[in-house]
Motif scaffolding. Structure first.
Motif, PDB file in Angstrom:
ATOM      1  N   TYR A  10     -15.867  32.035  -6.594  1.00  0.00           N
ATOM      2  CA  TYR A  10     -16.912  32.828  -5.950  1.00  0.00           C
ATOM      3  C   TYR A  10     -17.880  33.413  -6.980  1.00  0.00           C
ATOM      4  N   LEU A  11     -17.366  33.835  -8.132  1.00  0.00           N
ATOM      5  CA  LEU A  11     -18.226  34.365  -9.183  1.00  0.00           C
ATOM      6  C   LEU A  11     -19.181  33.287  -9.690  1.00  0.00           C
ATOM      7  N   LEU A  12     -18.666  32.103  -9.953  1.00  0.00           N
ATOM      8  CA  LEU A  12     -19.513  31.010 -10.442  1.00  0.00           C
ATOM      9  C   LEU A  12     -20.540  30.585  -9.390  1.00  0.00           C
ATOM     10  N   LEU A  13     -20.139  30.580  -8.125  1.00  0.00           N
ATOM     11  CA  LEU A  13     -21.074  30.250  -7.045  1.00  0.00           C
ATOM     12  C   LEU A  13     -22.205  31.271  -6.988  1.00  0.00           C
ATOM     13  N   ALA A  14     -21.865  32.549  -7.047  1.00  0.00           N
ATOM     14  CA  ALA A  14     -22.882  33.600  -6.976  1.00  0.00           C
ATOM     15  C   ALA A  14     -23.811  33.546  -8.188  1.00  0.00           C
ATOM     16  N   LEU A  15     -23.253  33.369  -9.385  1.00  0.00           N
ATOM     17  CA  LEU A  15     -24.085  33.313 -10.583  1.00  0.00           C
ATOM     18  C   LEU A  15     -24.998  32.086 -10.582  1.00  0.00           C
ATOM     19  N   THR A  16     -24.472  30.946 -10.163  1.00  0.00           N
ATOM     20  CA  THR A  16     -25.286  29.738 -10.096  1.00  0.00           C
ATOM     21  C   THR A  16     -26.442  29.925  -9.115  1.00  0.00           C
ATOM     22  N   ALA A  17     -26.159  30.499  -7.963  1.00  0.00           N
ATOM     23  CA  ALA A  17     -27.208  30.716  -6.958  1.00  0.00           C
ATOM     24  C   ALA A  17     -28.255  31.705  -7.469  1.00  0.00           C
ATOM     25  N   LEU A  18     -27.812  32.820  -8.059  1.00  0.00           N
ATOM     26  CA  LEU A  18     -28.764  33.814  -8.564  1.00  0.00           C
ATOM     27  C   LEU A  18     -29.635  33.243  -9.685  1.00  0.00           C
ATOM     28  N   LEU A  19     -29.028  32.497 -10.584  1.00  0.00           N
ATOM     29  CA  LEU A  19     -29.808  31.927 -11.684  1.00  0.00           C
ATOM     30  C   LEU A  19     -30.747  30.829 -11.195  1.00  0.00           C
ATOM     31  N   ALA A  20     -30.335  30.069 -10.191  1.00  0.00           N
ATOM     32  CA  ALA A  20     -31.234  29.065  -9.619  1.00  0.00           C
ATOM     33  C   ALA A  20     -32.442  29.750  -8.985  1.00  0.00           C
ATOM     34  N   GLY A  21     -32.210  30.843  -8.283  1.00  0.00           N
ATOM     35  CA  GLY A  21     -33.315  31.599  -7.698  1.00  0.00           C
ATOM     36  C   GLY A  21     -34.225  32.198  -8.746  1.00  0.00           C
ATOM     37  N   ALA A  22     -33.648  32.729  -9.812  1.00  0.00           N
ATOM     38  CA  ALA A  22     -34.451  33.296 -10.896  1.00  0.00           C
ATOM     39  C   ALA A  22     -35.270  32.208 -11.591  1.00  0.00           C
ATOM     40  N   TYR A  23     -34.669  31.034 -11.766  1.00  0.00           N
ATOM     41  CA  TYR A  23     -35.389  29.939 -12.416  1.00  0.00           C
ATOM     42  C   TYR A  23     -36.578  29.501 -11.564  1.00  0.00           C
ATOM     43  N   VAL A  24     -36.380  29.369 -10.264  1.00  0.00           N
ATOM     44  CA  VAL A  24     -37.477  28.952  -9.383  1.00  0.00           C
ATOM     45  C   VAL A  24     -38.576  30.007  -9.369  1.00  0.00           C
ATOM     46  N   THR A  25     -38.198  31.277  -9.323  1.00  0.00           N
ATOM     47  CA  THR A  25     -39.194  32.345  -9.358  1.00  0.00           C
ATOM     48  C   THR A  25     -40.014  32.261 -10.640  1.00  0.00           C
ATOM     49  N   GLN A  26     -39.326  32.113 -11.747  1.00  0.00           N
ATOM     50  CA  GLN A  26     -40.001  32.031 -13.039  1.00  0.00           C
ATOM     51  C   GLN A  26     -40.877  30.781 -13.131  1.00  0.00           C
ATOM     52  N   ARG A  27     -40.363  29.686 -12.618  1.00  0.00           N
ATOM     53  CA  ARG A  27     -41.092  28.410 -12.665  1.00  0.00           C
ATOM     54  C   ARG A  27     -42.385  28.497 -11.858  1.00  0.00           C
ATOM     55  N   LEU A  28     -42.308  29.065 -10.671  1.00  0.00           N
ATOM     56  CA  LEU A  28     -43.501  29.187  -9.831  1.00  0.00           C
ATOM     57  C   LEU A  28     -44.483  30.202 -10.398  1.00  0.00           C
ATOM     58  N   ALA A  29     -43.976  31.273 -11.001  1.00  0.00           N
ATOM     59  CA  ALA A  29     -44.868  32.253 -11.621  1.00  0.00           C
ATOM     60  C   ALA A  29     -45.599  31.613 -12.796  1.00  0.00           C
ATOM     61  N   ALA A  30     -44.904  30.776 -13.567  1.00  0.00           N
ATOM     62  CA  ALA A  30     -45.542  30.098 -14.699  1.00  0.00           C
ATOM     63  C   ALA A  30     -46.536  29.057 -14.211  1.00  0.00           C
ATOM     64  N   ALA A  31     -46.209  28.385 -13.108  1.00  0.00           N
ATOM     65  CA  ALA A  31     -47.102  27.358 -12.576  1.00  0.00           C
ATOM     66  C   ALA A  31     -48.375  27.978 -12.011  1.00  0.00           C
ATOM     67  N   SER A  32     -48.302  29.222 -11.553  1.00  0.00           N
ATOM     68  CA  SER A  32     -49.490  29.857 -10.988  1.00  0.00           C
ATOM     69  C   SER A  32     -50.471  30.284 -12.075  1.00  0.00           C
ATOM     70  N   ARG A  33     -49.968  30.466 -13.286  1.00  0.00           N
ATOM     71  CA  ARG A  33     -50.864  30.772 -14.406  1.00  0.00           C
ATOM     72  C   ARG A  33     -51.405  29.478 -14.962  1.00  0.00           C
ATOM     73  N   GLU A  34     -52.548  29.548 -15.525  1.00  0.00           N
ATOM     74  CA  GLU A  34     -53.109  28.356 -16.147  1.00  0.00           C
ATOM     75  C   GLU A  34     -52.575  28.262 -17.568  1.00  0.00           C
ATOM     76  N   ASP A  35     -51.879  27.173 -17.844  1.00  0.00           N
ATOM     77  CA  ASP A  35     -51.348  26.929 -19.177  1.00  0.00           C
ATOM     78  C   ASP A  35     -52.023  25.676 -19.712  1.00  0.00           C
ATOM     79  N   ALA A  36     -52.997  25.862 -20.551  1.00  0.00           N
ATOM     80  CA  ALA A  36     -53.839  24.751 -20.998  1.00  0.00           C
ATOM     81  C   ALA A  36     -53.058  23.660 -21.709  1.00  0.00           C
ATOM     82  N   ASP A  37     -52.078  24.028 -22.516  1.00  0.00           N
ATOM     83  CA  ASP A  37     -51.362  22.989 -23.249  1.00  0.00           C
ATOM     84  C   ASP A  37     -50.182  22.426 -22.469  1.00  0.00           C
ATOM     85  N   GLY A  38     -49.827  23.003 -21.328  1.00  0.00           N
ATOM     86  CA  GLY A  38     -48.777  22.459 -20.478  1.00  0.00           C
ATOM     87  C   GLY A  38     -47.383  22.592 -21.041  1.00  0.00           C
TER      88      GLY A  38
END
Length: 156
Positions: free
Chosen positions: A52-80
């Motif tokens: 249960y601990l590993l399931l919860a941590l995996t889910a939370l980190l997946a959510g954090a990664y997607v949040t971070q990924r979308l926040a980075a994608a919304s900014r313009e990063d010229a060098d990609g």
């Protein structure tokens, strides 16, 4: 402690997708692996608090990664470099490792086709917590690296 710079603060859309991802990963992995009891699937290996601990941590980190990924994608990063570094492949690898870590080794048809059930219980089952820890470390490391790259002047 310093506040996040406005350029790296995630928007509502990114946070909503991150929460949806975390809930989705928890629900999907939990139902498919039998950690969330359901009438369609019977787990052959006993559930442990570590699962249960590993399931919860995996889910939370997946959510954090997607949040971070979308926040980075919304900014313009010229060098990609934020979005073109192959981190998504590593994130998928972390999710697969997390799924295998919380899953029932005897119930996994792919593993069962490759190995016997006795070999899985003897060799793979004791290594599941280690696989889960590696998956969580991989996801957390990806988030930390992407954070450091997106804001080199921010404090960790």
């Amino acid at each position: 402690m310093t506040d996040l710079a406005p350029s790296i603060r995630p928007g509502r859309r990114a946070v909503a997708w991150g929460v949806a991802t975390a809930v989705g990963v928890f629900s999907l992995f939990g139902l498919v692996t039998g950690l969330v009891p359901n009438p369609l699937y019977v787990r052959m290996v006993p559930r442990t608090p570590t699962d249960y601990l590993l399931l919860a941590l995996t889910a939370l980190l997946a959510g954090a990664y997607v949040t971070q990924r979308l926040a980075a994608a919304s900014r313009e990063d010229a060098d990609g470099r934020l979005d073109g570094d192959g981190a998504d492949r590593w994130a998928v690898g972390g999710l697969i490792g997390g799924f295998l870590a919380v899953g029932c080794p005897v119930c996994n048809a792919v593993l069962l086709a490759l190995f016997s059930s006795s070999a899985l219980m003897t060799y793979f089952d004791p290594l599941r917590p280690l696989l889960g820890a590696l998956s969580v470390a991989l996801l957390a490391g990806l988030i930390a690296v992407r954070r450091r790259r997106s804001c080199p002047t921010c404090e960790p």
